[in-house]
Design an enzyme around this catalytic site. Sequence first.
Site, mmCIF file in Angstrom:
data_model
loop_
_atom_site.group_PDB
_atom_site.id
_atom_site.type_symbol
_atom_site.label_atom_id
_atom_site.label_comp_id
_atom_site.label_asym_id
_atom_site.label_seq_id
_atom_site.Cartn_x
_atom_site.Cartn_y
_atom_site.Cartn_z
ATOM 1 N N MET D 1 3.060 2.137 -10.903
ATOM 2 C CA MET D 1 2.739 0.977 -10.490
ATOM 3 C C MET D 1 3.700 0.329 -9.379
ATOM 4 O O MET D 1 3.209 -0.325 -8.606
ATOM 5 C CB MET D 1 2.955 -0.101 -11.915
ATOM 6 C CG MET D 1 1.834 -1.273 -11.737
ATOM 7 S SD MET D 1 1.757 -1.331 -13.504
ATOM 8 C CE MET D 1 3.438 -1.274 -14.108
ATOM 9 N N PRO D 2 4.991 0.671 -9.540
ATOM 10 C CA PRO D 2 5.640 0.187 -8.274
ATOM 11 C C PRO D 2 5.229 0.799 -6.893
ATOM 12 O O PRO D 2 4.764 1.579 -6.957
ATOM 13 C CB PRO D 2 7.231 0.606 -8.478
ATOM 14 C CG PRO D 2 7.010 1.202 -10.085
ATOM 15 C CD PRO D 2 5.590 1.542 -10.376
ATOM 16 N N TYR D 3 5.524 -0.082 -6.025
ATOM 17 C CA TYR D 3 5.003 0.058 -4.658
ATOM 18 C C TYR D 3 6.308 -0.189 -3.664
ATOM 19 O O TYR D 3 6.439 -1.333 -3.749
ATOM 20 C CB TYR D 3 3.897 -0.623 -4.340
ATOM 21 C CG TYR D 3 3.395 -0.812 -2.842
ATOM 22 C CD1 TYR D 3 2.908 0.744 -2.565
ATOM 23 C CD2 TYR D 3 3.556 -1.524 -1.797
ATOM 24 C CE1 TYR D 3 2.503 0.691 -1.044
ATOM 25 C CE2 TYR D 3 3.141 -1.505 -0.553
ATOM 26 C CZ TYR D 3 2.663 -0.143 -0.207
ATOM 27 O OH TYR D 3 2.324 0.160 1.327
ATOM 28 N N HIS D 42 4.232 4.593 -6.133
ATOM 29 C CA HIS D 42 3.885 4.870 -4.661
ATOM 30 C C HIS D 42 4.942 4.327 -3.753
ATOM 31 O O HIS D 42 5.562 3.293 -3.650
ATOM 32 C CB HIS D 42 2.536 3.914 -4.273
ATOM 33 C CG HIS D 42 1.416 4.478 -5.115
ATOM 34 N ND1 HIS D 42 0.381 4.999 -4.717
ATOM 35 C CD2 HIS D 42 1.215 4.681 -6.406
ATOM 36 C CE1 HIS D 42 -0.420 5.344 -5.345
ATOM 37 N NE2 HIS D 42 0.133 5.292 -6.366
#
Lengths: 70, 70, 70, 70, 70, 70
Positions: D1-3, D42
């Site tokens: 989930m982190p971007y 990502h």
Amino acid sequence: MPYVNIRITKEKNVTPEKKRQLIEGATNLLHDVLGKHPKSVHVTIDEVETDNWGVGGVSVTELLERQQSK
Amino acid sequence: MPYVNIRITKEKNVTPEKKRQLIEGATNLLHDVLGKHPKSVHVTIDEVETDNWGVGGVSVTELLERQQSK
Amino acid sequence: MPYVNIRITKEKNVTPEKKRQLIEGATNLLHDVLGKHPKSVHVTIDEVETDNWGVGGVSVTELLERQQSK
Amino acid sequence: MPYVNIRITKEKNVTPEKKRQLIEGATNLLHDVLGKHPKSVHVTIDEVETDNWGVGGVSVTELLERQQSK
Amino acid sequence: MPYVNIRITKEKNVTPEKKRQLIEGATNLLHDVLGKHPKSVHVTIDEVETDNWGVGGVSVTELLERQQSK
Amino acid sequence: MPYVNIRITKEKNVTPEKKRQLIEGATNLLHDVLGKHPKSVHVTIDEVETDNWGVGGVSVTELLERQQSK
């Protein structure tokens, strides 16, 4: 007023026609869900080189190579 | 500390001199309005292809063509 | 069409009037330098908590504390 | 989930191998600090032309020229 | 000069200390891989509400609820 | 892999259900137009205060007040 930024990897199949569909689709989405006037919706598409995008610690370039070698 | 991102369509008239003016102007703005030290201000300019920017559900490429054909 | 995003730290002195000046100034800049129609210019201001912004490996919260203790 | 989005100036030394290391390092960071699953992280790298990045009101192109002429 | 933006979901465990570690880690990464001077590295952390982040067409709020009900 | 960021003004009518529809719609769009696997699509929604968004040099707060006073 809404501003939609779509980031995808740069690939050959992303033709001007596909981009046109993304712009139209995102504009309709903001209109349909929030009632935003289409004229007020801005959409930008960023095409990112596969070397410059990573998932799970690995570049998309490498992920695509792994898929092809299977 | 402030970070300013300017997104414009990629067009011939956006010369290095124009970019220099955008950088200088945005830096002065943050200094004049909020007292930020100019050295702390970062500015980036993203030039987006006209196929990749849409307004009102239509790409800027198409909008420019319509204007020219009038 | 231009889209300007201004990221600053969230601080008390950033009043609605200051924001108004940032919006007006950025809009004028795009008009003066590139001839963009003011009505086409979008500006957003992101106020970032000082805990969430780092420079030189240190949060702005900590940088401000160091300044005050001098 | 982190971007994670990493913006750097476009320079010759930013090889695919360096990009690979940035992707891997940012992914590990999110895993080590917040326990995020590497597969969910990502990372994108934006390489910005030196004409299009300004610090202190001056483009990086000009800053590099000043350094070289010293 | 580098600018790193880290987007994560807003959750209780993201303490100021964790943010400090993200800022430090991202700064070190840019220094170690590309030789960037730590003082030039800017890091911002965006905490996004779980209602406002979707993966696979579903909000993170809903994904977390599904996990807990298992 | 695709990452879609939707920026809108923060207004009362943007309920969790509306956000759910934006997430679902953007995910379907990337699937329908480019064949992206829904599970790979990330969507974030940024809600920007009306004081912090300007169009035509004027904040959205002011634009809404003008509309109401008509």
